[in-house]
Design an enzyme around this catalytic site. Structure first.
Site, PDB file in Angstrom:
ATOM      1  CG  HIS A 125       0.366   2.402  -7.134  1.00  0.00           C
ATOM      2  ND1 HIS A 125       0.722   1.788  -5.926  1.00  0.00           N
ATOM      3  CD2 HIS A 125       0.683   3.703  -6.776  1.00  0.00           C
ATOM      4  CE1 HIS A 125       1.104   2.507  -4.940  1.00  0.00           C
ATOM      5  NE2 HIS A 125       1.228   3.990  -5.680  1.00  0.00           N
ATOM      6  CG  ASP A 202      -6.036   1.041  -7.695  1.00  0.00           C
ATOM      7  OD1 ASP A 202      -6.455   1.795  -7.278  1.00  0.00           O
ATOM      8  OD2 ASP A 202      -4.603   0.927  -7.715  1.00  0.00           O
ATOM      9  CD  GLN A 205      -4.078   8.657  -7.968  1.00  0.00           C
ATOM     10  OE1 GLN A 205      -4.998   9.868  -8.124  1.00  0.00           O
ATOM     11  NE2 GLN A 205      -3.323   8.506  -7.457  1.00  0.00           N
ATOM     12  CE  LYS A 228      -3.529   7.405  -3.310  1.00  0.00           C
ATOM     13  NZ  LYS A 228      -2.206   8.065  -3.530  1.00  0.00           N
ATOM     14  CB  CYS A 366       4.339   3.719  -6.610  1.00  0.00           C
ATOM     15  SG  CYS A 366       5.058   4.250  -5.039  1.00  0.00           S
TER      16      CYS A 366
HETATM   17  N1  PMP Z   1      -3.171   2.612  -6.665  1.00  0.00           N
HETATM   18  C1  PMP Z   1      -3.247   3.792  -7.158  1.00  0.00           C
HETATM   19  C2  PMP Z   1      -3.791   3.896  -8.575  1.00  0.00           C
HETATM   20  C3  PMP Z   1      -2.628   4.795  -6.536  1.00  0.00           C
HETATM   21  O1  PMP Z   1      -2.410   5.841  -6.926  1.00  0.00           O
HETATM   22  C4  PMP Z   1      -2.309   4.545  -5.052  1.00  0.00           C
HETATM   23  C5  PMP Z   1      -1.494   5.725  -4.221  1.00  0.00           C
HETATM   24  N2  PMP Z   1      -0.599   6.453  -5.041  1.00  0.00           N
HETATM   25  C6  PMP Z   1      -2.386   3.422  -4.618  1.00  0.00           C
HETATM   26  C7  PMP Z   1      -2.879   2.477  -5.349  1.00  0.00           C
HETATM   27  C8  PMP Z   1      -2.128   2.974  -3.156  1.00  0.00           C
HETATM   28  O2  PMP Z   1      -2.808   3.691  -2.344  1.00  0.00           O
HETATM   29  P1  PMP Z   1      -2.467   3.893  -0.763  1.00  0.00           P
HETATM   30  O3  PMP Z   1      -0.959   4.117  -0.553  1.00  0.00           O
HETATM   31  O4  PMP Z   1      -3.242   4.850  -0.046  1.00  0.00           O
HETATM   32  O5  PMP Z   1      -2.881   2.354  -0.126  1.00  0.00           O
END
Ligand code: PMP
Length: 408
Positions: A125, A202, A205, A228, A366
């Site tokens: 991401h 990270d 997910q 999430k 993203c």
């Molecule tokens: N890493 C991953 C794999 C994500 O899916 C996301 C959110 N889509 C993020 C990081 C960022 O998370 P946040 O916007 O809650 O900081």
């Protein structure tokens, strides 16, 4: 083991009764973007503001004490949930993004120079790419990227080749938010550690789908977002091994993170407060704890079993649709199905599904570099949670077929 009763569970999520502008019942398949909140979490937050609201760690009065107790209980709950050794290893942040930025700025910034390297994967991401690029820009360090094969699996031999005495950190996602690949993080961590290289996971997910045991994983850092995992927005967690966090400088300055301040010199607070400058998101922490309680009560094993069943059902039904191409067919996948329909633009497909009350995400997710690797401008992404049903999946299939008819 509790019985998994989908009908009772759905009653916990008030938003699932919403209807859209066409009076169609909401079918929510955008769970990778954010999950819905059960009434238990909503009520906990309302109760906090109605009855407890106060600032933490400061007041002598009873409300401040109660708020502090709730806040610290939430930290303890997170600690237990991910099986950390110490509550000081649990840092409250805004979300995964802030957790990764904290590590990039505090763990890495002062130590790196042009001879150093950070390794990420092609599946990341943006929030696990850009902080490292910014770090490289100001230190001269280099970003190395683990390639993937055409299924969306990282090529492990290439990862091994990238590891060297120059590597300062491996930062890798557990599950790809864009195409659902589950990375072999256990092997990634073991392999990096065999060369004494720390690893950040990270977990944005994975925290909501898999039992996370940071001790068993032996990861050095683990980041996730409350929103999430059925909790509120604006709260997240950075887990870090105590000995690493203790040797890291503060990330932001302000109240709470200090021991004593003078104009000549400031000394810093101990863990975890050293990294929690300013008034924290107290209601967020309390809400997150309630969300963790909620899913613990349902049973993480029950959730995983049910989610696997609907994920396999959805994959089968979607791939059977004529003209569908699933992007990402990794050996191990979870909860996320990304696809293209003929040569239609994902946005157009998403708009038709929206007319039917079906919420999906379309676009780059993203993960623009990953989309580039697949030579596409985005996908339609269906992401599942344990309140989704097979009936909803069948309605999705119907709506995809309708989109095909209308758009071709
Ligand atoms: N890493 C991953 C794999 C994500 O899916 C996301 C959110 N889509 C993020 C990081 C960022 O998370 P946040 O916007 O809650 O900081």
């Amino acid at each position: 083991m509790n019985e998994f009763n989908i009908h009772r569970i759905r009653e916990d999520f008030p938003i699932l009764t919403r209807r859209n502008f066409n009076n169609k019942q909401l079918i929510y398949f955008d769970n990778a973007a954010t999950t819905q909140k059960p009434k238990q979490v909503i009520e906990t937050i309302v109760n906090y503001y109605k009855n407890i609201n106060s600032n933490v760690h400061r007041g002598v009065h009873f409300l401040s004490e109660e708020a502090t107790t709730k806040f610290e209980e939430a930290r303890e709950k997170v600690k237990q949930f991910i099986n950390a050794d110490y509550s000081e290893e649990i840092i409250f942040v805004r979300g995964t993004t802030e957790a990764i930025n904290l590590v990039a700025n505090s763990f890495c910034k002062n130590k790196l120079n042009e001879n150093d390297e950070i390794i990420i994967s092609s599946l990341e991401h943006h929030s696990n790419i850009v902080p490292w690029q910014m770090l490289c820009e100001c230190t001269g360090a280099k970003l190395k990227v683990i390639p993937i094969d055409s299924n969306g699996d990282i090529i492990f031999e290439e990862f091994i080749k990238l590891l060297s005495e120059k590597t300062r950190l491996v930062a890798i996602t557990h599950i790809s938010n864009a195409i659902g690949t589950v990375n072999p993080i256990e092997e990634v961590i073991k392999t990096a550690h065999s060369k004494s290289i720390p690893v950040l996971i990270d977990g944005a997910q994975s925290i909501q789908h898999k039992k996370i045991d940071v001790k068993k994983l032996d990861c050095d850092f683990f980041a996730f977002s409350g929103h999430k995992v059925y909790g509120p927005t604006g709260i997240g967690i950075l887990y870090g091994k105590k000995e690493l966090l203790e040797n890291m400088p503060p990330y932001q300055g302000g109240g709470e993170m200090i021991q004593s301040v003078s104009f000549e010199k400031t000394t810093y607070n101990t863990l975890p407060y050293k990294f929690e400058a300013g008034t924290p998101n107290i209601a967020g922490a309390v809400g997150l704890a309630s969300a963790l309680d909620y899913i613990t009560q349902i049973g993480l094993d029950n959730i995983a079993t049910y989610e696997r069943e609907i994920f396999e059902f959805a994959t089968e039904k979607i791939q059977d649709i004529d003209g569908i191409k699933i992007i990402g067919t990794a050996k191990e996948k979870a909860n996320i199905i990304s696809f293209l329909l003929n040569n239609l633009h994902p946005y157009d497909v998403g708009a038709i599904l929206d007319n039917e009350g079906i919420a999906v995400r379309t676009g780059l997710h993203c993960a623009e570099p990953l989309m580039k690797i697949f030579s596409i401008n985005g996908t339609v992404r269906v992401s599942l949670a344990f309140y989704n049903t097979k009936e909803e999946i069948l309605k999705l299939v119907e709506a995809i077929n309708k989109a095909k008819k209308l758009l071709t």
